[in-house]
Structures are given as structure tokens and as C-alpha cells.
Enzyme design. Structure first.
Site, mmCIF file in Angstrom:
data_model
loop_
_atom_site.group_PDB
_atom_site.id
_atom_site.type_symbol
_atom_site.label_atom_id
_atom_site.label_comp_id
_atom_site.label_asym_id
_atom_site.label_seq_id
_atom_site.Cartn_x
_atom_site.Cartn_y
_atom_site.Cartn_z
ATOM 1 N N LEU A 252 0.861 -1.197 0.000
ATOM 2 C CA LEU A 252 0.000 0.000 0.000
ATOM 3 C C LEU A 252 0.892 1.241 0.000
ATOM 4 O O LEU A 252 1.590 1.508 0.972
ATOM 5 C CB LEU A 252 -0.910 -0.006 1.232
ATOM 6 N N ALA A 253 0.876 1.967 -1.107
ATOM 7 C CA ALA A 253 1.787 3.111 -1.255
ATOM 8 C C ALA A 253 1.310 4.285 -0.417
ATOM 9 O O ALA A 253 0.111 4.483 -0.222
ATOM 10 C CB ALA A 253 1.847 3.514 -2.721
ATOM 11 N N LYS A 254 2.271 5.077 0.058
ATOM 12 C CA LYS A 254 1.923 6.268 0.847
ATOM 13 C C LYS A 254 1.110 7.252 0.012
ATOM 14 O O LYS A 254 0.333 8.029 0.533
ATOM 15 C CB LYS A 254 3.196 6.958 1.350
ATOM 16 N N ARG A 255 1.296 7.197 -1.307
ATOM 17 C CA ARG A 255 0.588 8.146 -2.178
ATOM 18 C C ARG A 255 -0.818 7.664 -2.527
ATOM 19 O O ARG A 255 -1.577 8.382 -3.157
ATOM 20 C CB ARG A 255 1.380 8.365 -3.470
ATOM 21 N N SER A 256 -1.144 6.451 -2.134
ATOM 22 C CA SER A 256 -2.478 5.925 -2.454
ATOM 23 C C SER A 256 -3.532 6.822 -1.807
ATOM 24 O O SER A 256 -3.323 7.349 -0.723
ATOM 25 C CB SER A 256 -2.589 4.494 -1.923
#
Length: 482
Positions: A252-256
Site C-alpha cells: 500500500l503506497a503512501k501516495r495511495s
């Protein structure tokens, strides 16, 4: 032994879902056993410090219900609880020097150029393994360098042969070859400790019994274990948590768009639902149920039931869960949190609580309110084909006839309460000998201009009131006559 856990965030921005899960599990492990939950701020990486990030940490924990027993604002005798404040006392340097004396650490004076030359590319990764160059400096050389004020770091002296084993309560015994262990930096050239070193020292001094973190730290755990052994300290219980992935099984990307607690709250999710959902990202309860209050989680949480396999952050499941929380919510509380969303769309003087009563069981997140209620503000321009409904046995022709007859009845009707409207129009339907749907579909279409509405014709007309309802029915008749 009293259980003591700590959440130790770095003030670098919003709180990522993975960090919140770590905080939640640490809170639950402590509270399940009537232990203490400590908040410690790890701000030794001064370059990454973000203004206002401390407020985010406090606000997020408060909204999530994770009340700490000790922290920067609650001294429990183990303070200070902020690493930069602890650093000022020279605490970390003092412990690093103890390791130097034991031969477990050493001064390193290598400049950037020399370190750059040690970099090597393996696969697509660039890695730097320090070659112990400064380990072999004589005492005189070290003292001369220090006296001359040459910049230095202090490195851990890890063996290059043999193995190191540590135990994790989820993954069991883990053994690594010492040849894989880099001599990690303990004290940086600015005098600040590295995150890894400060962590071990603080956890020992604060008597932390359980350390919970993401399983990406498993690979560095042997280095922690070696530090504990070097000091002769007992290591805490380690609980490494599975990765959280997106729907495509990527981290899960921080930018999601839904990777942080703040983003989710801004998207209309309730803090209680977010906490409940995150609790199940990696932990499975004994019983087959999914809705748990924080108090129930405290009672049920056994961390030995944490899974090893990655957990998928399924936004649709969170939406479903949020909808369940909204349905179960006390009406007054629902009005309070939902009203701003309704006010943004409907500015007319209408009974807004009645409108909210209609949508409460139909939404999963609060911003969905807008699409359900916009027709109360103004009748949308709709197509007459909407009057034709196979199941309701209506078409343009019989809808026009029915609307005209209903308009004549409603023009005589002063009382526009649901009960009065129901009684009057159902009598008309019975008299005419048509199905309920045939009599009600045209009028609901006329007063709403929408295919689907929260509530039926009677509820909508009661809220719109007599004049507006009649005006909309006349517009429907005019559309059908064209």
C-alpha cells in the site's frame, strides 16, 4: 511482569494506515493485559521533521480512541518521551561509548568519498557494506582524530562469521548469517543516534516488554538482538506484522488515495469504522464476526492470532463496514456529522432531519448523501421516458391520466403529512382499481425527477411541502403533454 508497549512515530506527515495498525495493536496488546501504552516521539531524523506533524499524531490517536498512559504530555517517570530531548542529555552517546569500550562498537572517520567507493550494485539494488576499515585504527590514531575535531560516526561491530538467531512471536525462530549484517551506524556525524540505536536504548530504559512493527524490519532484527546481547540486556518480545497491500497485491503506497487516516476521514469514513477495519488487517478473531467496538477489541485481542500472510486493504469492505456503523449510529449523532454534507447541497428551508432519516440506511460514506438528496434543492431536468416502467405497468399515456387525477385530489388536500397523503392516495388507487405501483410511480417521478430516491412519494411530498409538490406535479403533466 506488567506489559508495557510503545508507539514511537516519527513526525514526518500524515499517519499511514500501516503505522496506525502498529499503534492499534500495541495499544490492544497492552490494554488486553491491563498494561501500559506509551507514546514516544522519535524525532532524531531532523531532516525529515515536518511542521505540524506532531499535532497530526496527537489528533489521529485521539480520534482513533488510542489513549496513551505515558507520553510527552503525561510523564509516567520514564521521560523525557521525545528523543531529541533525551539526546540533549548525552544519553545515547554515553551508551554508544560503553559499547566502544566493550569492543562491540568503534569510531569511524571515513569521509563520503571513501564510503561512495564501497558501493556495489547487486541485481538492481545499490548496496554499501562497510569494510571495517576504521576498526583497525590504533588508540593513538583515534585520540588524535578526536582531538583534531575530525567528524566521526560510531558503528556497531558485527561479526562476519557464524549466525545470529532471534525469536519472533509470530514468525518463530529466525536465524541469519552474520556475513549479511552490516556494521550499522549507531551515532551519526551530527551527534544524533540513528533510529535503530535510539530505539533499543529507549525500549530498554522504558522497560518496554513487547515491540510491534511491520515485517519489513525482520531483516534488521538480528542487529537489534546483537545490541541487546552486547549490553547484556533482555530483549523484548517481538511481534512482526504482515504487509498491507492494495487490491493488486502491491505494498500500500503512501501516495495511495486511502493510505492515511486523515485521507479516510476526509473521504467520509468514521474513525470507529476505520479502527475496526484496520484491526482485521492481519488479525483474525476466534469467532466469525467482523464488527467490533474498541472495547470489544481490547477484550478479544490475542496477538498470537496475527497472520503471517499479507493483508489486502479492500476499500469496498471498508465502505460496507462504514455503512454498518452509520446504520447503527444514534440518530442525533448522525445528524451532527451528516448535516454539513446535506447543507452543502440543500440550502432551502426544509426539515433536514427528515431528509437525513431517509438516507441513513442507504449510504456507506457521508459524501454519498449529496447524490441522494440533490433533488430536494431543485427538480432536475428529466426525460419523460422515466414514466414508462414495465414492472409498474406505467407508460406516458396512463401516467398523464393518473397525474392529472392525483393533482385534482391533492389541490383539495391541505394536510401534507405522510399519513394523510397515504390515506388519500391509496383510497384513489383502490377506487380506480389499479396496482399501488401504477398509481405511485408517476407521482414519485414527478416530485423527484429521479429514477431512484431515498423514501417514496409520500415522504418526499411531506418534506417538499404542499406548494412545491403541486408545482412539480404540474411540471410533470406539462412534460407528458408535450
Amino acid at each position: 511482569m506488567k506489559i508495557r508497549t510503545r508507539y514511537a512515530p516519527s513526525p514526518t506527515g500524515k499517519m499511514h494506515v500501516g503505522n496506525l495498525r502498529t499503534a492499534l495493536y500495541e495499544f490492544l496488546i497492552a490494554k488486553h493485559e491491563n498494561g501500559d501504552f506509551i507514546l514516544r516521539i522519535e524525532d532524531t531524523d531532523q531532516e525529515r521533521f515536518v511542521e505540524g506533524a506532531l499535532d497530526i499524531i496527537y489528533r489521529t490517536m485521539e480520534q482513533a480512541g488510542l489513549v496513551h498512559d505515558e507520553g510527552p504530555d503525561k510523564d509516567g517517570g520514564y521521560g523525557p518521551y521525545v528523543q531529541s530531548e533525551r539526546q540533549k542529555s548525552g544519553l545515547y552517546l554515553q551508551y554508544a561509548k560503553q559499547l566502544v569500550e566493550k569492543g562491540e562498537a568503534y569510531y569511524c572517520f571515513c569521509d563520503r568519498e571513501r564510503l561512495e567507493s564501497l558501493k556495489q550494485t547487486i541485481g538492481d539494488k545499490e548496496i554499501m557494506m562497510y569494510d571495517k576499515h576504521c576498526l583497525h585504527l590504533s588508540k593513538e590514531e583515534i585520540e588524535a582524530n578526536l582531538a583534531a575535531g575530525r567528524p566521526y560516526v560510531i558503528r556497531q561491530n558485527n561479526p562476519t562469521e557464524g549466525t545470529t538467531t532471534f525469536y519472533d512471536d509470530i514468525y518463530g525462530e529466525i536465524t541469519v548469517d552474520n556475513s549479511e549484517l552490516d556494521d550499522m551506524i549507531l551515532i551519526k556525524s551530527d551527534g544524533f543516534p540513528t533510529y535503530n540505536f535510539a530505539n533499543v536504548v529507549d525500549d530498554h530504559l522504558m522497560e518496554i516488554t513487547h515491540v510491534v512493527r511491520g515485517n519489513e524490519y525482520i531483516s534488521s532484527s538480528p542487529k537489534y538482538q546483537r545490541l541487546y546481547d552486547a549490553f547484556g540486556w533482555k530483549a523484548p518480545v517481538y511481534v512482526h506484522l504482515p504487509l498491507i497491500t492494495d487490491e493488486n497485491h502491491r505494498k500500500l503506497a503512501k501516495r495511495s488515495g486511502h493510505a492515511s487516516f486523515e485521507d479516510l476521514v476526509a473521504q467520509g469514513f468514521l474513525p470507529e469504522a476505520i479502527v475496526n477495519f484496520i484491526a482485521l488487517l492481519g488479525w483474525s478473531p476466534e469467532e466469525d464476526r467482523e464488527i467490533f467496538s474498541l472495547q470489544e477489541l481490547i477484550e478479544k485481542f490475542d496477538y498470537h492470532r496475527v497472520n503471517k500472510s499479507p493483508s489486502v486493504f479492500d476499500i469496498n469492505k471498508l465502505k460496507w463496514m462504514n455503512g454498518e456503523y452509520i446504520k447503527a449510529m444514534d440518530n442525533e449523532k448522525f445528524y451532527e456529522i451528516a448535516m454539513p454534507y446535506l447543507d452543502a447541497v440543500v440550502t432551502k428551508e426544509l426539515d433536514k432531519k427528515k431528509i437525513l432519516d431517509l438516507v441513513k440506511t442507504r449510504i456507506e460514506v457521508l459524501p454519498e448523501i449529496a447524490d441522494h438528496v440533490d433533488f430536494f434543492q431543485a427538480l432536475p431536468d428529466y426525460d419523460v421516458s422515466m414514466y414508462t416502467h414495465k414492472k409498474m405497468k406505467t407508460n406516458a399515456e396512463n401516467s398523464l391520466e393518473i397525474l392529472k387525477e392525483e393533482l385534482a385530489i391533492l389541490e383539495q388536500q391541505e394536510d401534507f403529512s405522510i399519513d394523510a397523503l397515504h390515506e388519500r392516495l391509496m383510497a384513489y388507487i383502490a377506487e380506480k382499481g389499479i396496482k399501488n405501483g401504477t398509481g405511485l410511480w408517476p407521482i414519485r417521478t414527478a416530485v423527484s425527477g429521479k429514477q431512484t430516491t431515498p423514501g417514496g412519494a409520500f415522504e418526499i411530498m411531506e418534506i417538499l411541502g404542499r406548494e412545491e409538490s403541486l408545482a412539480r406535479i404540474r411540471i410533470g403533466i406539462a412534460k407528458l403533454e408535450q
